[in-house]
Design an enzyme around this catalytic site. Structure first.
Site, PDB file in Angstrom:
ATOM      1  N   HIS A  89       0.841  -1.105  -0.048  1.00 40.97           N
ATOM      2  CA  HIS A  89       0.042  -0.018   0.012  1.00 40.97           C
ATOM      3  C   HIS A  89       0.821   1.400  -0.245  1.00 40.97           C
ATOM      4  O   HIS A  89       0.370   2.200  -0.008  1.00 40.97           O
ATOM      5  CB  HIS A  89      -0.913   0.110   1.258  1.00 40.97           C
ATOM      6  CG  HIS A  89      -2.082  -0.947   1.026  1.00 40.97           C
ATOM      7  ND1 HIS A  89      -3.375  -0.535   0.600  1.00 40.97           N
ATOM      8  CD2 HIS A  89      -2.142  -2.238   1.344  1.00 40.97           C
ATOM      9  CE1 HIS A  89      -4.034  -1.822   0.559  1.00 40.97           C
ATOM     10  NE2 HIS A  89      -3.209  -2.731   1.082  1.00 40.97           N
ATOM     11  N   ASP A 122       3.602   9.305  -0.785  1.00 45.03           N
ATOM     12  CA  ASP A 122       2.345   8.684  -0.640  1.00 45.03           C
ATOM     13  C   ASP A 122       2.173   7.552  -1.842  1.00 45.03           C
ATOM     14  O   ASP A 122       2.558   7.693  -2.820  1.00 45.03           O
ATOM     15  CB  ASP A 122       1.158   9.555  -0.716  1.00 45.03           C
ATOM     16  CG  ASP A 122       0.051   9.194   0.298  1.00 45.03           C
ATOM     17  OD1 ASP A 122      -0.048   8.103   0.847  1.00 45.03           O
ATOM     18  OD2 ASP A 122      -0.464  10.324   1.146  1.00 45.03           O
TER      19      ASP A 122
HETATM   20  C1  GDG Z   1      -2.119   3.908   2.874  1.00 39.09           C
HETATM   21  C2  GDG Z   1      -0.966   4.472   2.081  1.00 39.09           C
HETATM   22  C3  GDG Z   1      -2.748   4.539   0.400  1.00 39.09           C
HETATM   23  C4  GDG Z   1      -8.835   9.832   7.647  1.00 39.09           C
HETATM   24  N1  GDG Z   1      -9.134  10.646   8.600  1.00 39.09           N
HETATM   25  C5  GDG Z   1     -10.309  10.043   8.807  1.00 39.09           C
HETATM   26  C6  GDG Z   1     -10.852   9.051   7.809  1.00 39.09           C
HETATM   27  N2  GDG Z   1      -9.567   8.932   7.198  1.00 39.09           N
HETATM   28  C7  GDG Z   1      -9.511   7.866   5.945  1.00 39.09           C
HETATM   29  C8  GDG Z   1      -9.690   8.524   4.712  1.00 39.09           C
HETATM   30  C9  GDG Z   1      -9.122   7.434   3.640  1.00 39.09           C
HETATM   31  C10 GDG Z   1      -8.145   6.589   4.604  1.00 39.09           C
HETATM   32  O1  GDG Z   1      -8.543   7.150   6.171  1.00 39.09           O
HETATM   33  C11 GDG Z   1      -6.825   7.147   4.565  1.00 39.09           C
HETATM   34  O2  GDG Z   1      -6.172   6.839   3.323  1.00 39.09           O
HETATM   35  P1  GDG Z   1      -4.859   7.408   2.401  1.00 39.09           P
HETATM   36  O3  GDG Z   1      -4.817   6.721   1.427  1.00 39.09           O
HETATM   37  O4  GDG Z   1      -5.137   8.808   2.407  1.00 39.09           O
HETATM   38  O5  GDG Z   1      -3.588   7.223   3.539  1.00 39.09           O
HETATM   39  P2  GDG Z   1      -2.880   5.923   4.373  1.00 39.09           P
HETATM   40  O6  GDG Z   1      -3.679   5.824   5.778  1.00 39.09           O
HETATM   41  O7  GDG Z   1      -1.584   6.623   4.652  1.00 39.09           O
HETATM   42  O8  GDG Z   1      -3.073   4.697   3.559  1.00 39.09           O
HETATM   43  C12 GDG Z   1      -1.609   5.244   0.938  1.00 39.09           C
HETATM   44  C13 GDG Z   1      -3.695   3.659   1.142  1.00 39.09           C
HETATM   45  O9  GDG Z   1      -2.989   2.956   2.127  1.00 39.09           O
HETATM   46  C14 GDG Z   1      -4.569   2.578   0.534  1.00 39.09           C
HETATM   47  O10 GDG Z   1      -3.505   1.680  -0.227  1.00 39.09           O
HETATM   48  O11 GDG Z   1      -3.540   5.094  -0.712  1.00 39.09           O
HETATM   49  O12 GDG Z   1      -0.849   5.565   0.070  1.00 39.09           O
HETATM   50  O13 GDG Z   1      -0.192   5.328   2.986  1.00 39.09           O
HETATM   51  O14 GDG Z   1     -10.236   6.626   3.333  1.00 39.09           O
HETATM   52  O15 GDG Z   1     -11.042   8.864   4.285  1.00 39.09           O
HETATM   53  N3  GDG Z   1     -11.760   8.273   8.023  1.00 39.09           N
HETATM   54  C15 GDG Z   1     -12.939   8.665   9.027  1.00 39.09           C
HETATM   55  N4  GDG Z   1     -12.520   9.580   9.911  1.00 39.09           N
HETATM   56  C16 GDG Z   1     -11.338  10.357   9.960  1.00 39.09           C
HETATM   57  O16 GDG Z   1     -11.194  11.326  10.565  1.00 39.09           O
HETATM   58  N5  GDG Z   1     -14.029   7.940   8.905  1.00 39.09           N
END
Ligand code: GDG
Length: 461
Positions: A156, A365
């Site tokens: 990821h 990222d």
């Molecule tokens: C890893 C990789 C890759 C965030 N704050 C809240 C909340 N979130 C949710 C977002 C989104 C998820 O969490 C975060 O996903 P990201 O992709 O932005 O980042 P990572 O956590 O670092 O994820 C990344 C991912 O895996 C998938 O392969 O894209 O590059 O680092 O869905 O919406 N959700 C809620 N409350 C919050 O305050 N409910």
């Protein structure tokens, strides 16, 4: 189709009543529902002795199988090697890299424990889908125990170039472990090509064959690009539905027609938050008409509180936010609203929809799902605009966003200004193009392609 899917990840996200699942949970759960299967992983609790066998919880065709971990082992495996060695290394941030042989050994032991506890749950026609950097050695441990079923690995986070990877003393062990899988998946072509280049080094001496196949260490595997997507319809529906939540209405009232700029990130140094705050400050300096007229809402739920650098970045951000507010705020306007907490997913989508600008500026990222969710949650008639870092995997797909380099403070400030000033026609046009991309490569396509590749690998053995 026959054969269950057995998903393995560090944490298992058991859906809670009335809560929309997010991110990768949507894809994994859909795959498990379609084929039936198990989701295996850590249950979030620690013990002092030897962990017990997996506890099973049945929900229709899905079995959640979870184990606890020994406290010391967890600290060394998770906070230690996974998040102080692999996370910074894979994000090209060698300044944060720490290595301790004892913690690496715990990482290997916890992977062996996962293999032991998973083994009795497996059936002959299962395919096993392992997620993320915490579990790189899992396939090798399962193979050692005699498992012959197809095993896939999806990373990821980014995969670094060899010259970065080799800073880790045990990089060769990692590469060898990755060769025990049948399918290895990455978010972008850049990650895939870094992996291939690493395998070509004399330590592994692999041969790259046509069709993404690789011959390495006496085995065949397939390595390919599987960019993770989202469920755009779910984001749009949630965004529209929660528009009239009391908290969203209170925010609207408090803004008094000011333009909202939103950032939503786990509190992590890879997300470029200090750089983002500095760029916002530059926006207020260089484009003073924004003073009193914009508000930056930064939601940053704390994570990995057991790692010191995470406490440090929290303190640093509080300092910068305080500085900006101290310098620019007026009695009836505070430029930065910085919230160290998480929100319900529906509320988050409504906030995205309300914001004129989505600010997603990680310094590195793998993909970044927030960027995709922000676009999907917009009102197509009057969409807000995404300002996106070129160093996020998502920038390969969302070409119509305002693309910025997160290290270029002036450039990011300029990007925000461009987004704020963009005409309705241009916003609609760019939004339509991005939405089409998100619909075409959604979360269903991601998991279908991966599971199909995994099932196909059984036929070629
Ligand atoms: C890893 C990789 C890759 C965030 N704050 C809240 C909340 N979130 C949710 C977002 C989104 C998820 O969490 C975060 O996903 P990201 O992709 O932005 O980042 P990572 O956590 O670092 O994820 C990344 C991912 O895996 C998938 O392969 O894209 O590059 O680092 O869905 O919406 N959700 C809620 N409350 C919050 O305050 N409910």
């Amino acid at each position: 189709m026959t054969g269950r899917v057995v998903a393995v990840s560090n944490r298992v996200a058991i859906p809670r009543e009335g809560q929309a699942p997010g991110g990768l949970a949507v894809g994994v759960l859909a795959a498990l529902r379609e084929y039936g299967g198990i989701w295996f992983g850590w249950n979030g609790s620690t013990t002092t002795g030897e962990p017990k066998d997996a506890e099973l919880q049945q929900d229709g065709t899905i079995t959640y199988a979870t184990i606890s971990l020994n406290q010391q082992e967890f600290d060394d495996y998770y906070n230690g090697f996974s998040n102080q060695s692999l996370w910074p290394l894979f994000h090209y941030m060698l300044g944060h890299l720490k290595y301790d042989r004892r913690k690496f050994q715990a990482y290997v032991r916890v992977n062996a424990l996962f293999a032991r506890k998973l083994l009795p749950l497996l059936q002959d026609d299962d395919v096993i889908w392992v997620h993320d950097y915490h579990l790189i050695p899992l396939a090798a441990e399962l193979r050692r125990a005699g498992v012959t079923q197809p095993i896939g690995f999806f990373l990821h986070v980014p995969f670094p170039d060899y010259d970065v990877l080799r800073a880790l003393p045990v990089h060769e062990y990692l590469l060898r472990s990755m060769c025990a899988y049948d399918v290895v998946g990455f978010h972008t072509l850049g990650d895939l090509s870094s992996f291939q280049q690493c395998l070509l080094r004399p330590e592994i001496g692999a041969d790259l064959l046509p069709g993404g196949r690789i011959s390495a260490l006496g085995r065949r595997l397939v390595a390919d690009v599987f960019p993770i997507g989202i469920d755009p319809a779910q984001c749009a529906e949630l965004g529209a539905q929660h528009q009239s939540d009391r908290a969203v209405e209170r925010l609207q009232t408090s803004l008094q027609q000011r333009s909202l700029i939103i950032g939503v990130d786990r509190l992590d140094y890879s997300k470029g938050l200090p750089e983002r705050f500095h760029a916002y400050q530059r926006l207020l300096e260089h484009y003073p008409a924004n003073r009193r007229n914009v508000v930056l809402l930064q939601i940053a739920p704390p994570t990995r509180s057991g790692v010191r650098t995470y406490a440090e970045i929290r303190a640093e951000l509080e300092g910068i936010a305080g500085h900006i507010n101290g310098r620019f705020a007026e009695v009836d306007w505070v430029p930065v609203r910085y919230l160290n907490r998480s929100y319900d997913r529906g509320m988050l989508m409504a906030l995205y929809r309300y914001a004129r600008v989505g600010l997603v500026t990680p310094v590195r990222d793998g993909m970044n799902l927030v960027a995709k969710e922000y676009v999907a949650a917009q009102d197509p008639e009057d969409p807000g605009m995404l300002v996106l870092s070129t160093l996020a995997g998502a920038a390969r797909e969302l070409r119509e966003a305002v693309l910025v380099n997160p290290y270029d403070t002036d450039g990011v400030a300029e990007g925000i200004q461009t987004a704020l000033e963009m005409s309705l026609d241009e916003r609609r046009e760019r939004h339509q193009a991005m939405l089409a991309t998100l619909r075409q490569n959604d979360i269903s396509r991601w998991r279908q392609r991966f599971v199909e590749a995994l099932k196909a690998s059984r036929d070629t053995h």
